[in-house]
Design a protein around this motif. Structure first.
Motif, PDB file in Angstrom:
ATOM      1  N   GLN A 147      -2.690  -4.035  -5.510  1.00  0.00           N
ATOM      2  CA  GLN A 147      -1.372  -3.921  -6.133  1.00  0.00           C
ATOM      3  C   GLN A 147      -0.521  -2.851  -5.452  1.00  0.00           C
ATOM      4  N   GLU A 148      -1.145  -1.753  -5.059  1.00  0.00           N
ATOM      5  CA  GLU A 148      -0.414  -0.631  -4.480  1.00  0.00           C
ATOM      6  C   GLU A 148      -0.002  -0.871  -3.029  1.00  0.00           C
ATOM      7  N   THR A 149      -0.797  -1.606  -2.281  1.00  0.00           N
ATOM      8  CA  THR A 149      -0.577  -1.697  -0.834  1.00  0.00           C
ATOM      9  C   THR A 149       0.040  -3.005  -0.367  1.00  0.00           C
ATOM     10  N   VAL A 150      -0.104  -4.084  -1.128  1.00  0.00           N
ATOM     11  CA  VAL A 150       0.461  -5.368  -0.693  1.00  0.00           C
ATOM     12  C   VAL A 150       1.968  -5.355  -0.934  1.00  0.00           C
ATOM     13  N   PRO A 151       2.778  -5.660   0.090  1.00  0.00           N
ATOM     14  CA  PRO A 151       4.247  -5.704  -0.095  1.00  0.00           C
ATOM     15  C   PRO A 151       4.672  -6.998  -0.798  1.00  0.00           C
ATOM     16  N   TRP A 152       4.670  -6.975  -2.110  1.00  0.00           N
ATOM     17  CA  TRP A 152       4.948  -8.183  -2.889  1.00  0.00           C
ATOM     18  C   TRP A 152       6.375  -8.674  -2.699  1.00  0.00           C
ATOM     19  N   ASN A 153       7.275  -7.796  -2.296  1.00  0.00           N
ATOM     20  CA  ASN A 153       8.662  -8.221  -2.103  1.00  0.00           C
ATOM     21  C   ASN A 153       8.787  -9.279  -1.005  1.00  0.00           C
ATOM     22  N   ILE A 154       7.863  -9.265  -0.027  1.00  0.00           N
ATOM     23  CA  ILE A 154       7.926 -10.259   1.048  1.00  0.00           C
ATOM     24  C   ILE A 154       7.644 -11.658   0.497  1.00  0.00           C
ATOM     25  N   ILE A 155       6.774 -11.745  -0.506  1.00  0.00           N
ATOM     26  CA  ILE A 155       6.480 -13.049  -1.110  1.00  0.00           C
ATOM     27  C   ILE A 155       7.744 -13.629  -1.741  1.00  0.00           C
TER      28      ILE A 155
END
Length: 605
Positions: free
Chosen positions: A422-430
């Motif tokens: 949750q902390e490291t994955v750039p969810w905004n890219i999805i």
């Protein structure tokens, strides 16, 4: 300076506010000049493009606008818009991001980087090559930004061991020059402190001291210039290698996956682009570009001296290279022996790459042929591997524990925890990917793509090889000022329709446009890796401009060469495919209706 900074921030916030309010009003004529549905869709696309280019809203927030605007404007119902944000392409990209998070968690990327640098050697040209090879390899699997951010501290540590602190050395040089000027005003001449032990061994007259001083000052200036150039060469090579390396795999950068998603939207029958076929095309291109880029950077910044390659290295440089070798070795030893978790991550990383490549490599049957056709995609493969990371133990399991009733029942930490993901994955890219797919769906359903295709008649006489070069140049220049993700989202629908008008394989134009988005080398604002390297304070805009200009030119020419040679056999580019022909027939059947609506609208006006 603080007041000036506050004024700049205030001006930027006012500009964003003006763009947010004025852009929807300024684009209203688009609604009136086009057929109703096409005009509304174009209005949304232009609004999103303007917001993306100006960053008036965060990129991911702008990508959510189709969820709101498409239903309200009658372009697409929400049950068709929302699923575009969670296509299997998004999950393929998510699997790559999660794998990258696990690699970073256990410092496997740092161990790989330091090991490569130990192997290539510490001469400046070799170190630049090692940096570029390592960064490009990491960028194939990690994000370009993460690869650059990880490699720059390593580069700075090596540079400091080679040359010392750059700013400090500048101050010392400035102080020496001031001392020289003051001494010469009193008609006295001396030499720098580094050379005083030479003067103390022999008794020389004033004329000889003056000659020695001038020679030494000249040598020091040359050494300082050499050091500055090598420092710039190191820093500029890392973001360039990250941008080049990201093109080699489908998961390496967002535009590659946007191409895959839009292909599935526009041409559902197209199945020639997958992880394996893309890798066979893009990996050789990446290697050739990386080698030529290394030669250009090394020659430009003094890593390779074409005139004096036989000259003997000074003792200062020999000692500096020895110190750099020790720094790399010391950093590698600090990592300690290879942990079980690192070995496990490396194993699953190799499995991740091998299974994606061998699923359907096209030239031989892949392992997916053992299952029902169309059921297994790259997303299934990627998610299967990364799920294992969340329960596989990070410490070597002991079989004695199962038979020892007195053993403590302690919970074993997995290779990756969900909190860390949750902390490291750039969810905004999805969300950004989803916005691009929603935009493509809107273009298709509204008939806007057909309308655009009807306006491309003047380009039908352009030879396809020339079109490839022109497209790559235009997109490479556009992406210097805009996000590469936003750029490819805007251009891909146009390129698809242009290919149909030219009666060439759509991939022949869409692939160069996609890869050209990653060839942004000339400005610090072009990509986040460029900005990170520029923020170190050792690079100037003119350094990136003069280096990046030839890099862009080489990229355009190499991409054109690749598309007209080995890409033709991999993607069957020599023929107009049946899956594109079906789309063209559908577009042709819709075109008369679109023209009738346009004429009726004009008659009313």
């Amino acid at each position: 300076m603080a007041a000036l900074g506050a004024l700049v921030k205030k001006a930027w916030s006012v500009r964003r506010f003006v763009v947010l309010l004025c852009a929807p009003l300024a684009l209203l004529p688009v609604l009136l000049s086009l057929p109703p549905k096409e005009g509304r869709c174009l209005y949304v696309i232009l609004l999103m493009a303007l917001y993306w280019c100006t960053e008036a809203l965060p990129l991911a927030v702008t990508a959510l606008l189709p969820i709101v605007l498409f239903p309200f404007l009658g372009i697409l119902p929400s049950n068709k818009v929302c699923p575009q944000y969670f296509l299997d392409t998004n999950f393929l990209f998510l699997s790559g991001l999660i794998m990258a998070s696990a690699i970073e968690e256990w410092n496997l990327h740092r161990r790989i980087a330091l090991r490569v640098l130990m192997l290539v050697g510490v001469q400046p040209a070799r170190l630049i090559l090692g940096m570029m090879l390592t960064t490009s390899f990491l960028s194939m699997w990690l994000s370009n930004t993460a690869s650059t951010a990880m490699m720059l501290p390593i580069a700075n540590a090596i540079l400091k061991s080679l040359f010392g602190e750059k700013d400090t050395s500048k101050d010392m040089n400035r102080e020496n020059e001031e001392n020289q000027a003051s001494l010469q005003q009193n008609k006295l001449y001396t030499v720098p402190t580094e050379m005083q032990f030479l003067a103390s061994t022999e008794d020389k007259d004033l004329t000889e001291e003056k000659e020695v001083a001038s020679d030494v000052l000249s040598d020091l200036k040359k050494e300082e210039e050499y050091k500055t150039n090598i420092w710039k060469g190191f820093l500029i090579s890392i973001p360039y290698a990250a941008s080049i390396g990201g093109t080699a795999t489908l998961t390496g950068t967002a535009p590659n996956l946007i191409l895959l998603g839009q292909l599935k939207s526009y041409f559902p029958e197209c199945d020639v682009v997958n992880f394996g076929s893309w890798f066979m095309f893009a990996f050789p291109l990446m290697l050739i570009f990386l080698l030529l880029g290394w030669l250009w950077i090394s020659i430009l910044y003094g890593g390779i001296n074409l005139r004096g390659w036989r000259t003997k290295k000074s003792n200062i440089r020999v000692d500096a290279e020895a110190r750099a070798r020790e720094v790399i070795k010391e950093d590698y030893q600090k990592l300690g022996p290879t942990k079980f978790a690192e070995q496990a991550i490396f194993f699953f990383f190799c499995m991740f790459a091998i299974m994606l490549f061998s699923r359907d490599p096209k030239f031989i049957p892949g392992w997916a042929s053992l299952f029902a056709p169309g059921f297994i995609s790259d997303a299934v493969t990627g998610i299967t591997i990364v799920i294992i990371l969340f329960f596989f133990p990070s410490q070597k399991p002991s079989f004695r524990w199962w038979f020892d009733l007195k053993a403590p029942n302690t919970e074993t930490q997995p290779l990756l925890t969900w909190r860390k993901a949750q902390e490291t994955v750039p969810w905004n890219i999805i969300l950004l990917l989803g916005g691009g797919f929603a935009m493509a769906k809107g273009c298709e359903e509204s008939g806007l793509s057909v309308w655009i295709g009807g306006r491309l008649h003047p380009l039908e006489g352009v030879p396809p090889p020339v079109a490839v070069i022109l497209i790559t140049i235009v997109i490479a220049l556009f992406t210097e000022f805009a996000s590469n993700t936003a750029t490819i989202i805007i251009f891909l629908p146009v390129l698809a329709e242009l290919a149909i008008r030219l009666k060439v394989n759509p991939l022949y134009l869409m692939i160069p446009g996609t890869i050209g988005c990653s060839y942004a080398f000339m400005l610090p604002v072009s990509t986040p890796p460029n900005s990170i390297a520029f923020s170190s304070g050792h690079l100037m805009v003119k350094d990136m401009a003069r280096t990046g200009l030839l890099m862009n030119l080489m990229g355009v020419l190499l991409l054109s060469l690749a598309m007209n040679t080995w890409a033709k056999s991999i993607f069957q580019l020599g023929t107009f495919p049946a899956w594109a022909n079906i789309h063209a027939e559908n577009a042709t059947s819709l075109l008369p209706a679109v023209e009738n609506v346009t004429l009726s609208a004009l008659n009313k006006i």
